[in-house]
Design an enzyme around this catalytic site. Sequence first.
Site, PDB file in Angstrom:
ATOM      1  CB  SER A   1      -0.968  -0.044   1.191  1.00 24.67           C
ATOM      2  OG  SER A   1      -2.029   0.855   1.020  1.00 24.67           O
TER       3      SER A   1
ATOM      4  CG  HIS B   1      -5.550  -2.581  -0.040  1.00 27.83           C
ATOM      5  ND1 HIS B   1      -4.799  -2.231  -1.140  1.00 27.83           N
ATOM      6  CD2 HIS B   1      -5.024  -1.910   1.020  1.00 27.83           C
ATOM      7  CE1 HIS B   1      -3.864  -1.372  -0.774  1.00 27.83           C
ATOM      8  NE2 HIS B   1      -3.980  -1.160   0.528  1.00 27.83           N
TER       9      HIS B   1
ATOM     10  CD  GLU C   1      -5.476  -3.477  -4.719  1.00 26.33           C
ATOM     11  OE1 GLU C   1      -5.456  -2.999  -3.577  1.00 26.33           O
ATOM     12  OE2 GLU C   1      -4.538  -4.134  -5.195  1.00 26.33           O
TER      13      GLU C   1
END
Length: 302
Positions: free
Chosen positions: A147, A270, A240
């Site tokens: 991320s 995610h 996502e």
Amino acid sequence: MSLRQEFLNIALRLSARPYLSRVRDPVEARKQAEFGAAFLRTPPFTLSLPVPLGEVSGLAVRSGRVSDPRKIMLYFHGGGYLAGSPRTHRALAARISRLARVEVILPGYRLAPEHPFPAAMTDAETVWDHLIACGYAPDGIVLGGDSAGGGLALALLARLCARGTPPAGLVAFSPWTDMTGSGESYRINARRDPMLPSDRLQEARDFVLQGAAPDHPDASPLFAAFPGAPPVLIQHSETEILADDSLRMAARLRDFGAEVMVQSWPRAPHVWQLFDGYIPEARAALSDAARTIRQMLSLPPR
């Protein structure tokens, strides 16, 4: 898709997504991240020790034997630059360590809004320089992250490519690479993503940037240059909202001649790799990542 992953998607849609849609205080989000991390499974025979990384603190994580103590992974945790810590990602680092047989270094870089951009980038570069000063060779280090941490790892990669001292490679899980929010997947997957609410990303970005340009290469590596980049593995979910951040990042790296492998997983949440021990898709993804890490570090197959 496994039944376990389907149940996980439902659980995240009913719990994590509503929470992320309403939470307003980054400090509260950090507390929730630490609480949630307690449910992630750390494999047995894991050793994690606090380590100084220049002016940054962190954890060194080993699970089982390591193949070569001179070869490591430097992994940056996710959390939108607002939350997360080495503790929240200790279990994931341990599973990578066990599967790849390498030590994983987890820096505790500074978080926004108390420490806005470019504090995280400054800390990432500080940690890298510290590891080199300790005797690690650039080609003995693989960068990694998920991320926001994946975006940070890619931004650091651009810096290192500009220096002419790239690492052995990079592995990113669902990286956040475009703070301008220009990817089509933000719109297309707004309802399909079981975890991330697309309407909150701009707010998170504003907490982090506090007036800085969202297309700055240190904030959005999608707009960075990567001369002489090493091999890169990117894993992402097709559903996502950050899917295009991965796909466009791969295209950008290839523009500079990098060897890039993209693994697109159907309907995974995610950073599903965090859920190893719960869903088989996490183990499959981490096993592929571990094999790639060993290849990048010129270690023999397990």
